[in-house]
Design a protein around this motif. Structure first.
Motif, PDB file in Angstrom:
ATOM      1  N   UNK A 144       5.259 -18.748 -11.936  1.00 34.34           N
ATOM      2  CA  UNK A 144       6.774 -17.924 -12.022  1.00 34.34           C
ATOM      3  C   UNK A 144       7.759 -18.292 -11.553  1.00 34.34           C
ATOM      4  N   UNK A 145       7.476 -18.202  -9.868  1.00 39.50           N
ATOM      5  CA  UNK A 145       8.181 -18.488  -9.014  1.00 39.50           C
ATOM      6  C   UNK A 145       8.630 -16.778  -8.520  1.00 39.50           C
ATOM      7  N   UNK A 146       7.553 -16.004  -9.327  1.00 39.43           N
ATOM      8  CA  UNK A 146       8.128 -14.345  -8.250  1.00 39.43           C
ATOM      9  C   UNK A 146       7.566 -14.080  -7.051  1.00 39.43           C
ATOM     10  N   UNK A 147       7.083 -13.296  -6.677  1.00 41.26           N
ATOM     11  CA  UNK A 147       6.602 -12.521  -5.302  1.00 41.26           C
ATOM     12  C   UNK A 147       5.466 -11.840  -5.867  1.00 41.26           C
ATOM     13  N   UNK A 148       4.632 -11.795  -5.523  1.00 44.30           N
ATOM     14  CA  UNK A 148       3.363 -11.220  -5.394  1.00 44.30           C
ATOM     15  C   UNK A 148       3.207  -9.827  -4.432  1.00 44.30           C
ATOM     16  N   UNK A 149       3.220  -8.752  -5.188  1.00 45.14           N
ATOM     17  CA  UNK A 149       2.853  -7.671  -4.375  1.00 45.14           C
ATOM     18  C   UNK A 149       1.841  -7.204  -4.156  1.00 45.14           C
ATOM     19  N   UNK A 150       0.294  -7.296  -3.820  1.00 44.63           N
ATOM     20  CA  UNK A 150      -0.911  -7.024  -3.340  1.00 44.63           C
ATOM     21  C   UNK A 150      -1.581  -5.363  -2.806  1.00 44.63           C
ATOM     22  N   UNK A 151      -1.573  -4.105  -4.064  1.00 44.96           N
ATOM     23  CA  UNK A 151      -1.351  -2.927  -3.442  1.00 44.96           C
ATOM     24  C   UNK A 151      -2.839  -1.849  -3.382  1.00 44.96           C
ATOM     25  N   UNK A 152      -2.919  -1.218  -2.358  1.00 51.84           N
ATOM     26  CA  UNK A 152      -4.173  -0.157  -2.849  1.00 51.84           C
ATOM     27  C   UNK A 152      -3.770   1.060  -3.501  1.00 51.84           C
ATOM     28  N   UNK A 153      -4.704   1.376  -4.443  1.00 48.31           N
ATOM     29  CA  UNK A 153      -3.766   2.268  -5.182  1.00 48.31           C
ATOM     30  C   UNK A 153      -4.823   3.396  -5.479  1.00 48.31           C
ATOM     31  N   UNK A 154      -5.958   3.085  -5.510  1.00 49.38           N
ATOM     32  CA  UNK A 154      -7.153   4.174  -5.629  1.00 49.38           C
ATOM     33  C   UNK A 154      -8.679   3.658  -4.446  1.00 49.38           C
ATOM     34  N   UNK A 155      -8.741   4.780  -3.844  1.00 43.26           N
ATOM     35  CA  UNK A 155      -9.719   4.436  -2.483  1.00 43.26           C
ATOM     36  C   UNK A 155     -10.687   5.700  -2.553  1.00 43.26           C
ATOM     37  N   UNK A 156     -11.951   5.417  -2.241  1.00 38.68           N
ATOM     38  CA  UNK A 156     -12.637   6.553  -1.859  1.00 38.68           C
ATOM     39  C   UNK A 156     -12.430   7.467  -0.910  1.00 38.68           C
ATOM     40  N   UNK A 157     -13.621   8.427  -0.703  1.00 45.59           N
ATOM     41  CA  UNK A 157     -13.458   9.534  -0.306  1.00 45.59           C
ATOM     42  C   UNK A 157     -13.084  11.272  -1.127  1.00 45.59           C
ATOM     43  N   UNK A 158     -13.866  12.513  -0.832  1.00 46.27           N
ATOM     44  CA  UNK A 158     -13.773  13.441  -2.534  1.00 46.27           C
ATOM     45  C   UNK A 158     -12.913  14.224  -1.886  1.00 46.27           C
ATOM     46  N   UNK A 159     -12.021  14.678  -2.019  1.00 43.67           N
ATOM     47  CA  UNK A 159     -10.968  15.089  -2.083  1.00 43.67           C
ATOM     48  C   UNK A 159     -10.646  16.548  -3.230  1.00 43.67           C
ATOM     49  N   UNK A 160     -11.013  17.940  -2.861  1.00 41.24           N
ATOM     50  CA  UNK A 160     -10.340  18.680  -3.943  1.00 41.24           C
ATOM     51  C   UNK A 160      -9.807  19.409  -3.749  1.00 41.24           C
ATOM     52  N   UNK A 161      -8.069  19.584  -2.964  1.00 38.76           N
ATOM     53  CA  UNK A 161      -7.458  20.445  -2.349  1.00 38.76           C
ATOM     54  C   UNK A 161      -6.601  20.629  -3.515  1.00 38.76           C
ATOM     55  N   UNK A 162      -5.386  21.409  -2.621  1.00 40.78           N
ATOM     56  CA  UNK A 162      -3.618  20.981  -3.930  1.00 40.78           C
ATOM     57  C   UNK A 162      -3.557  19.493  -3.960  1.00 40.78           C
ATOM     58  N   UNK A 163      -3.316  19.524  -5.568  1.00 41.86           N
ATOM     59  CA  UNK A 163      -2.835  18.746  -6.084  1.00 41.86           C
ATOM     60  C   UNK A 163      -3.995  17.639  -6.629  1.00 41.86           C
ATOM     61  N   UNK A 164      -5.858  17.955  -5.726  1.00 41.84           N
ATOM     62  CA  UNK A 164      -6.054  16.775  -6.142  1.00 41.84           C
ATOM     63  C   UNK A 164      -5.874  16.501  -7.667  1.00 41.84           C
ATOM     64  N   UNK A 165      -6.125  14.969  -7.828  1.00 42.06           N
ATOM     65  CA  UNK A 165      -6.297  14.394  -8.886  1.00 42.06           C
ATOM     66  C   UNK A 165      -7.181  14.089  -9.317  1.00 42.06           C
ATOM     67  N   UNK A 166      -8.959  14.407  -8.845  1.00 41.72           N
ATOM     68  CA  UNK A 166     -10.151  14.488  -9.196  1.00 41.72           C
ATOM     69  C   UNK A 166     -10.905  14.165  -8.005  1.00 41.72           C
ATOM     70  N   UNK A 167     -12.191  15.453  -8.718  1.00 37.56           N
ATOM     71  CA  UNK A 167     -13.103  15.973  -7.715  1.00 37.56           C
ATOM     72  C   UNK A 167     -14.239  14.455  -7.468  1.00 37.56           C
ATOM     73  N   UNK A 168     -13.925  13.401  -7.560  1.00 32.11           N
ATOM     74  CA  UNK A 168     -14.986  12.430  -7.785  1.00 32.11           C
ATOM     75  C   UNK A 168     -14.684  11.914  -6.193  1.00 32.11           C
ATOM     76  N   UNK A 169     -15.964  11.696  -5.636  1.00 39.40           N
ATOM     77  CA  UNK A 169     -15.562  10.879  -4.157  1.00 39.40           C
ATOM     78  C   UNK A 169     -15.913   9.122  -4.205  1.00 39.40           C
ATOM     79  N   UNK A 170     -15.592   9.144  -4.948  1.00 37.20           N
ATOM     80  CA  UNK A 170     -15.571   7.907  -5.650  1.00 37.20           C
ATOM     81  C   UNK A 170     -13.924   7.237  -5.995  1.00 37.20           C
ATOM     82  N   UNK A 171     -13.819   6.125  -6.049  1.00 41.20           N
ATOM     83  CA  UNK A 171     -12.209   5.217  -5.970  1.00 41.20           C
ATOM     84  C   UNK A 171     -11.622   5.457  -7.566  1.00 41.20           C
ATOM     85  N   UNK A 172     -11.704   7.082  -8.343  1.00 43.49           N
ATOM     86  CA  UNK A 172     -11.431   6.767  -9.202  1.00 43.49           C
ATOM     87  C   UNK A 172     -10.242   7.658  -9.737  1.00 43.49           C
TER      88      UNK A 172
END
Length: 490
Positions: A252-280
């Protein structure tokens, strides 16, 4: 983005029986060579454990870092390793390069070893992937096409020229369109690949708004087919679904932008979105364990189609973990051991290197810190790009810190004066469009690019959502973007 609620080898004690090498053969066709070769050897084995080794040979372009993945098929458990950063998740084993052996020239080899436990069976792994590319499988040279330009009615091949995006004829272009969310979260939640239809009619509805760009968020565990993801929504099934959507966007004549959104790695610090190590959820920075492999695989998938744009990482926020802004920007570019983040970080330079190591010259976007809302030191810390095809990405919502013209004039304008600037996400949670009207005017006045969040049928106050139906019926919020794009592009 905003989604709706929902050591060195230890001595082995005991008797050890040397059993010799068990090597996975390289399978080739006549006159063909695999992209990479892996020799897997069991060098010794005892009642409850064994010692193994891998020899990796790179048969393609030189790479600055590498990551080998394979699956244990007999319930084996990794206990330690050397000459690589070894880890295991479920049945999947990963060996990532160390700082001293990451450089792997074309034709060069590297070896690493490990110790693992076993019981009942010590089956040899049957498949291996190096930076996301399958090894020991022949690829006929003639099957790899040269990079091609699009058809006349397709999207342009874009490149950065000074502070502009230009096409093959040198004409200035802008990326104006929408985000199509779903590929980042549905698969990891076991609910599918995309949220809502991605058939031709639904993509045509985007084009009918006079959009010329669609940004497609992705999930690295789903793309890489890790064992924690339902196979129906992972690996080849996921990749093929993304490729199919990219093809529809282009048709349809449009440019596709592929983007990495969710990734692996456990982070439970300030403003953590989840405690899961997986890309959730959104993590503060990409991970070194999987993200370079993800981008090497994505780049290999699309490097022969330069109309596809690569957006490295959705919304970095190392500033929420570090003590100083300087530390945050250093983490952003250089990765490694970042203060406040428990996993090894892949910096933007690592990701640029992963893409360029495949030979891909596609346009790359790199968002700043503070959820891509802060570009104040982007120019100081921008990664080096040997292809010279790098643009800055920025996100803004009415509730962000940098959400007024004073901030845009002081922090965005200097960046936009030197490199192309793309607002990869613009939106507001008011179910109106007064705020994005201001954003679009500021960007229009300077000939810059922007993409609305998001082409999904969510509640616009929690999404925010541009549409109430996939036939393109806008929400009150989406009406502002639709009418503006139609006015710009006729």
């Amino acid at each position: 983005m905003r989604h709706p609620p929902r050591s060195v080898l230890a001595a082995v004690a005991g008797a050890v029986a040397l059993i010799g090498s068990v090597t996975v053969p390289v399978v080739t066709a006549s006159g063909a060579a695999p992209a990479c070769s892996v020799e897997y050897s069991v060098t010794s084995q005892w009642d409850s454990g064994f010692q193994g080794a891998v020899k990796i040979t790179n048969n393609t372009a030189a790479m600055s870092s590498w990551s080998l993945a394979f699956d244990f098929a007999g319930g084996q458990k990794l206990t330690q390793g050397w000459n690589a950063k070894w880890s295991q998740s479920g049945t999947t084993v990963t060996a990532a390069s160390e700082s001293y052996n990451g450089s792997l020239a074309a034709g060069a080899s590297v070896s690493a070893g490990f110790i693992a436990s076993w019981s009942g069976s010590n089956a040899v792994p049957t498949s291996f992937k190096l930076n996301g590319t399958s090894c020991n499988t022949a690829v006929e040279p003639s099957t790899t096409p040269e990079p091609t330009d699009p058809a006349e009615d397709g999207p342009p091949v874009l490149r950065a020229s000074g502070n502009k995006l230009v096409d093959a004829d040198g004409a200035t272009r802008r990326l104006l369109g929408v985000n199509r969310s779903g590929g980042e979260f549905m698969c990891v939640q076991g609910r599918g690949i995309f949220d809502g239809p991605v058939d031709d009619a639904s993509v045509k509805a985007i084009a009918d708004w006079k959009a010329n760009t669609v940004r497609i968020p992705l999930n690295e565990e789903c793309w890489l087919g890790l064992s924690t993801i339902d196979p129906a929504y992972a690996g080849a099934n996921y990749i093929n679904a993304v490729k199919d959507l990219v093809a529809k966007v282009k048709a349809h004549g449009m440019t596709p932008v592929v983007e990495l959104h969710w990734t692996y790695g456990q982070y439970t610090g300030n403003s953590a979105g989840c405690s899961d190590v997986h890309a959730s959820c959104q993590k503060p920075m990409p991970d070194m364990q999987y993200t370079p492999s993800f981008w090497a695989s994505v780049a290999n998938t699309f490097k022969n189609d330069r109309t596809v744009v690569f957006d490295l990482f959705n919304e970095p926020y190392p500033d929420r973990a570090t003590s100083t802004t300087t530390q945050a920007w250093q983490c952003w570019r250089d990765g490694g051991s970042c203060p406040g983040i428990g996993y090894e970080v892949a910096g933007m330079q690592d990701l640029v290197d992963s893409v360029r190591g495949t030979g891909a010259t596609n346009l790359i976007l790199a968002g700043g810190i503070a959820y891509s809302n802060d570009l104040s030191q982007w120019l100081t810390y921008r990664p080096a790009d040997p292809a010279g095809n790098l643009a800055a990405a920025w996100h803004v919502y009415n509730f962000n810190t940098c959400a007024n013209e004073s901030c845009w004039n002081s922090t965005l304008a200097p960046v936009a004066a030197q490199v192309p600037l793309v607002a990869g996400e613009i939106g507001e949670n008011t179910c109106a469009h007064g705020f994005i009207d201001q954003v679009m005017k500021w960007f229009d006045d300077r000939g810059l690019s922007y993409l609305g969040w998001t082409w999904n049928t969510w509640d616009c106050s929690s999404g925010p959502s541009l549409i109430s139906s996939y036939d393109g019926t806008p929400t009150a919020f989406g009406t502002g973007l639709r009418d503006h794009l139609r006015a710009l592009n006729g």
